[in-house]
Structures are given as structure tokens and as C-alpha cells.
Design a protein around this motif. Structure first.
Motif, short mmCIF file in Angstrom:
data_model
loop_
_atom_site.label_atom_id
_atom_site.label_comp_id
_atom_site.label_asym_id
_atom_site.label_seq_id
_atom_site.Cartn_x
_atom_site.Cartn_y
_atom_site.Cartn_z
N ALA A 66 68.58 -49.78 124.42
CA ALA A 66 67.12 -49.64 125.09
C ALA A 66 66.88 -48.33 125.69
CB ALA A 66 66.93 -50.59 126.08
N VAL A 67 68.22 -47.80 126.32
CA VAL A 67 68.06 -46.58 126.94
C VAL A 67 68.18 -45.42 125.70
CG1 VAL A 67 69.74 -44.76 127.90
CG2 VAL A 67 69.62 -47.09 128.83
N ALA A 68 68.91 -45.60 124.70
CA ALA A 68 68.76 -44.67 123.58
C ALA A 68 67.26 -44.45 123.03
CB ALA A 68 69.61 -45.03 122.36
N ILE A 69 66.39 -45.99 122.74
CA ILE A 69 65.08 -45.86 122.43
C ILE A 69 64.25 -45.06 123.43
CG2 ILE A 69 63.03 -47.41 121.98
CD1 ILE A 69 64.92 -49.56 121.30
N SER A 70 64.52 -45.33 124.61
CA SER A 70 63.70 -44.40 125.39
C SER A 70 64.19 -42.97 125.71
CB SER A 70 64.22 -44.83 127.25
OG SER A 70 63.42 -44.30 128.05
N ILE A 71 65.15 -42.61 125.27
CA ILE A 71 65.43 -41.10 125.21
C ILE A 71 65.13 -40.64 123.96
CG2 ILE A 71 67.59 -39.56 124.64
CD1 ILE A 71 69.09 -41.40 126.74
N GLU A 72 65.09 -41.14 122.74
CA GLU A 72 64.35 -40.77 121.64
C GLU A 72 62.76 -40.70 121.79
OE1 GLU A 72 66.13 -39.31 119.63
OE2 GLU A 72 68.26 -39.88 120.02
N ALA A 73 62.31 -41.52 122.40
CA ALA A 73 60.92 -41.59 122.59
C ALA A 73 60.62 -40.37 123.43
CB ALA A 73 60.45 -42.89 123.23
N GLY A 74 61.34 -40.09 124.26
CA GLY A 74 60.90 -38.66 125.08
C GLY A 74 61.16 -37.53 124.21
N GLU A 75 61.99 -37.60 123.31
CA GLU A 75 62.24 -36.48 122.42
C GLU A 75 61.02 -36.33 121.49
OE1 GLU A 75 66.05 -36.26 120.52
OE2 GLU A 75 67.28 -36.36 122.37
N LEU A 76 60.38 -37.66 121.28
CA LEU A 76 59.25 -37.80 120.30
C LEU A 76 58.39 -37.06 121.01
CD1 LEU A 76 57.78 -38.46 117.67
CD2 LEU A 76 57.73 -40.84 118.95
N LEU A 77 58.03 -37.18 122.27
CA LEU A 77 57.07 -36.79 123.23
C LEU A 77 56.93 -35.26 123.21
CD1 LEU A 77 56.82 -39.47 126.13
CD2 LEU A 77 55.12 -38.75 124.56
N GLU A 78 58.21 -34.92 123.35
CA GLU A 78 58.44 -33.41 123.43
C GLU A 78 57.92 -32.70 122.44
OE1 GLU A 78 62.23 -30.56 124.69
OE2 GLU A 78 62.72 -32.13 123.21
N ALA A 79 57.68 -33.32 121.14
CA ALA A 79 57.19 -32.69 119.88
C ALA A 79 55.73 -32.23 120.10
CB ALA A 79 57.06 -33.54 118.86
N PHE A 80 54.91 -33.07 121.15
CA PHE A 80 53.56 -32.80 121.69
C PHE A 80 53.25 -32.16 122.77
CE2 PHE A 80 53.91 -36.56 118.85
CZ PHE A 80 52.97 -36.23 117.88
N LEU A 81 54.53 -31.52 123.49
CA LEU A 81 54.19 -30.97 124.79
C LEU A 81 53.48 -29.61 124.63
CD1 LEU A 81 55.06 -31.42 127.85
CD2 LEU A 81 57.12 -30.22 126.95
N TRP A 82 52.78 -29.45 125.50
CA TRP A 82 51.72 -28.27 125.54
C TRP A 82 51.13 -27.95 124.26
CZ3 TRP A 82 52.02 -28.84 130.17
CH2 TRP A 82 53.26 -28.83 131.18
N LYS A 83 50.68 -28.78 123.49
CA LYS A 83 50.37 -28.58 121.86
C LYS A 83 48.97 -29.60 122.05
CE LYS A 83 54.28 -27.53 119.50
NZ LYS A 83 55.40 -28.03 120.22
N ALA A 84 48.01 -29.36 121.20
CA ALA A 84 47.17 -30.00 120.74
C ALA A 84 47.64 -31.26 119.82
CB ALA A 84 45.75 -29.50 119.98
N PRO A 85 47.25 -32.44 119.78
CA PRO A 85 48.02 -33.35 118.81
C PRO A 85 48.17 -32.92 117.46
CG PRO A 85 46.37 -34.48 119.98
CD PRO A 85 46.30 -33.25 120.52
N GLU A 86 47.33 -32.20 116.95
CA GLU A 86 47.34 -31.91 115.55
C GLU A 86 48.03 -30.42 115.38
OE1 GLU A 86 43.68 -29.83 117.42
OE2 GLU A 86 44.48 -31.67 117.28
N ASP A 87 48.82 -29.67 116.48
CA ASP A 87 49.54 -28.70 116.28
C ASP A 87 51.03 -29.23 116.37
OD1 ASP A 87 47.57 -27.04 116.14
OD2 ASP A 87 47.42 -26.63 118.42
N ALA A 88 51.36 -30.54 116.46
CA ALA A 88 52.81 -30.91 116.53
C ALA A 88 53.50 -30.50 115.23
CB ALA A 88 52.84 -32.39 116.93
#
Length: 109
Positions: free
Chosen positions: A30-52
Motif C-alpha cells: 500500500a505504501v509503495a502504491i502511494s509513493i508510485e502514485a505520487g511519482e505519477l502525479l509528478e509527471a503533471f506538476l506545473w504543466k497542463a495535462p496535455e504537456d505531461a
């Protein structure tokens, strides 16, 4: 063997070869899922969704799915069954006539 079973077999083999099953208890998965989901979110940080970057999304989503599949396997959950059951429950909570085109939560209709 269907696609899900093939993925699970490869994950089991990968972990067994490295003696990693000892680390893959429910809490740590469960911790690993949460951490990896955070890394997935990082792909969108400070970008428009289409810019990921699609490659980054692909890689991090694969990590999330790998750990989620391992968690289902750990608890002997049938992935197809639990996914279809959740879709059915969501269909009841979000009937088309009330939810279509709305981002409201089911208790806000």
C-alpha cells in the motif's frame, strides 16, 4: 492463461528470483502504491495535462499497477472480479441521468 494471469506470473517470478516476497506485505505494498502514485502525479506538476511526457506517465503508471496487482495477488483477490464489481457500484452511485457531465460527488447531486 489470460493477460492478468500472465502479468501475475511474471511478477511472482521476478520477486521470487530476488527473494523479495518477504518485503511485499499488505502495508508495504500500500505504501509503495502511494509513493508510485505520487511519482505519477509528478509527471503533471506545473504543466497542463496535455504537456505531461507520455513516457513518464507510462513508466509510473506501470509501477502503480505492478504494486496494485501484487497486492491483489497477496490477498487472493480476483482483479477482473473486483474491478467489475467496483464499476457496478459506481454505476449505482453515479447514475447517468444525474452524473453525466458533472464532476460532483454522488452525495452532492
Amino acid at each position: 492463461m489470460n493477460d492478468i494471469e500472465a502479468i501475475l506470473a511474471e511478477l511472482r517470478k521476478f520477486n521470487q528470483e530476488r527473494d523479495w516476497d518477504q518485503f511485499h506485505n499488505g502495508k508495504d505494498l500500500a505504501v509503495a502504491i502511494s509513493i508510485e502514485a505520487g511519482e505519477l502525479l509528478e509527471a503533471f506538476l506545473w504543466k497542463a495535462p496535455e504537456d505531461a511526457k507520455v513516457e513518464k506517465v507510462r513508466e509510473e503508471l506501470a509501477d502503480v499497477l505492478n504494486f496494485a496487482f501484487q497486492m491483489a495477488d497477496r490477498y487472493n483477490l480476483n482483479i477482473k472480479e473486483i474491478m467489475l464489481e467496483k464499476i457496478r457500484k459506481n454505476a449505482e452511485k453515479y447514475p447517468v441521468d444525474r452524473a453525466k457531465g458533472s464532476a460532483k460527488k454522488y452525495n452532492e447531486f
